[in-house]
Design a protein around this motif. Structure first.
Motif, mmCIF file in Angstrom:
data_model
loop_
_atom_site.group_PDB
_atom_site.id
_atom_site.type_symbol
_atom_site.label_atom_id
_atom_site.label_comp_id
_atom_site.label_asym_id
_atom_site.label_seq_id
_atom_site.Cartn_x
_atom_site.Cartn_y
_atom_site.Cartn_z
ATOM 1 N N GLY A 100 41.142 48.295 15.224
ATOM 2 C CA GLY A 100 41.517 46.601 15.328
ATOM 3 C C GLY A 100 40.119 45.888 14.930
ATOM 4 N N ILE A 101 39.297 46.209 14.262
ATOM 5 C CA ILE A 101 38.019 45.339 14.178
ATOM 6 C C ILE A 101 38.479 43.943 13.348
ATOM 7 N N ALA A 102 37.908 42.922 13.925
ATOM 8 C CA ALA A 102 38.406 41.555 13.162
ATOM 9 C C ALA A 102 37.169 41.334 12.150
ATOM 10 N N THR A 122 25.987 45.866 -0.726
ATOM 11 C CA THR A 122 27.048 45.469 0.245
ATOM 12 C C THR A 122 28.311 45.419 -0.450
ATOM 13 N N VAL A 123 29.421 46.056 0.202
ATOM 14 C CA VAL A 123 30.846 45.704 -0.317
ATOM 15 C C VAL A 123 31.812 45.632 0.659
ATOM 16 N N ASP A 124 32.889 44.932 0.418
ATOM 17 C CA ASP A 124 33.833 44.749 1.587
ATOM 18 C C ASP A 124 34.493 46.127 1.920
ATOM 19 N N CYS A 125 34.734 46.319 3.079
ATOM 20 C CA CYS A 125 35.199 47.523 3.772
ATOM 21 C C CYS A 125 36.710 47.270 3.469
ATOM 22 N N PRO A 126 37.293 48.526 2.895
ATOM 23 C CA PRO A 126 38.726 48.413 2.558
ATOM 24 C C PRO A 126 39.530 48.409 3.660
ATOM 25 N N VAL A 127 39.132 48.517 4.962
ATOM 26 C CA VAL A 127 39.763 48.541 6.133
ATOM 27 C C VAL A 127 39.613 47.171 6.804
ATOM 28 N N CYS A 128 38.679 46.951 7.481
ATOM 29 C CA CYS A 128 38.390 45.624 8.174
ATOM 30 C C CYS A 128 38.011 44.491 7.138
ATOM 31 N N GLY A 129 37.466 44.717 6.080
ATOM 32 C CA GLY A 129 37.174 43.592 5.095
ATOM 33 C C GLY A 129 35.877 43.093 5.311
ATOM 34 N N ASN A 130 34.925 43.634 6.418
ATOM 35 C CA ASN A 130 33.770 43.157 6.688
ATOM 36 C C ASN A 130 32.695 43.731 5.719
ATOM 37 N N ASP A 131 31.458 43.143 5.783
ATOM 38 C CA ASP A 131 30.267 43.869 4.924
ATOM 39 C C ASP A 131 30.155 45.359 5.370
ATOM 40 N N HIS A 166 31.193 48.402 11.205
ATOM 41 C CA HIS A 166 31.965 47.591 12.117
ATOM 42 C C HIS A 166 33.198 48.694 12.714
ATOM 43 N N CYS A 167 34.081 48.989 11.714
ATOM 44 C CA CYS A 167 35.104 50.002 12.159
ATOM 45 C C CYS A 167 34.788 51.403 11.885
ATOM 46 N N ASP A 168 33.456 51.525 11.581
ATOM 47 C CA ASP A 168 33.083 53.117 11.575
ATOM 48 C C ASP A 168 33.751 53.868 10.680
ATOM 49 N N LEU A 169 34.331 53.317 9.504
ATOM 50 C CA LEU A 169 34.911 53.921 8.367
ATOM 51 C C LEU A 169 33.602 55.035 7.436
#
Length: 227
Positions: A100-102, A122-131, A166-169
């Motif tokens: 549940g990372i914001a 740097t790309v957008d994470c497919p899960v949390c949308g962060n860098d 961030h979400c550790d993907l």
């Protein structure tokens, strides 16, 4: 090399299986053993998994090479392998979503190049949308060209892994990257030294301008200088 052209067809498993047959061929070429005698159990499935993407890549029907029976087995293996990649991807995505990372503030660092050749984008994470970051290695470079007033080369980079802090993907290989919709090859530029690109000798060019090249470590011998 095939993996740089098509990461989905020719991933790490393809390379591993091809190496098995290359090594076996080298052993057979330098020994008195019987042909295929050094192959381990399960070699047929490895062979079918290698043959399928190769035939697909060159546009030849698999049954033309293998016959109807073996081509059916090869298709079943391919379907099973693709399913395994999708299942592993869904497992990793679900694990990352469960945290549940914001969204957080972006890092504002688009790309980094390292001395060992690695390039991180740097790309957008497919899960949390962060860098998050794709790590890859250059696979080909263009001839020097002028871009925005600078002399550069276009560099194609094959992505090897993905990581979100961030979400550790974590996606550790190219088939997972492709299945997740992330770029498996991206392009960047690198600066080019004009002298290097034009094969010029800096000392000759300075002398052509009517200047003198001076060794910065040279010190005059005042004893040799007259009054």
């Amino acid at each position: 090399l095939l993996g740089t052209l098509d990461a989905q067809r020719f991933g790490p498993d393809f390379a591993r299986r091809v190496n098995i047959f290359i090594d076996a061929r080298n052993v057979e070429s330098h020994s008195a053993g019987s042909p295929l005698g050094a192959l381990r159990a399960g070699w047929r499935d490895d062979f079918l998994r290698v043959a399928s993407p190769l035939c697909d890549f060159i546009g030849v029907a698999l049954d033309t090479i293998l016959g109807e029976g073996l081509s059916t087995l090869a298709a079943q293996l391919t379907e099973r392998d693709e399913k395994a990649v999708r299942e592993e991807l869904q497992r990793l995505l679900s694990l990352a979503r469960s945290k549940g990372i914001a969204r957080v503030e972006p890092l504002l660092v688009a790309e980094q190049a390292f001395a060992d050749g690695r390039i991180i984008r740097t790309v957008d994470c497919p899960v949390c949308g962060n860098d998050s970051h794709l790590t890859g290695w250059p696979i080909r470079r263009s001839e020097p060209l002028v871009h925005g007033g600078d002399l550069v080369r276009r560099v194609a980079v094959a992505a090897q892994s993905f990581a979100c802090e961030h979400c550790d993907l974590r996606l550790s290989d190219r088939p997972l990257l492709v299945a997740a919709g992330l770029p498996d090859v991206f392009e960047t530029t690198e600066a080019v030294d004009p002298y290097e690109a034009l094969a010029l000798d800096p000392a000759e060019e300075v002398e052509r301008m009517g200047l003198v090249v001076v060794d910065p470590d040279w010190e005059p011998d005042f004893d040799d200088i007259g009054d």
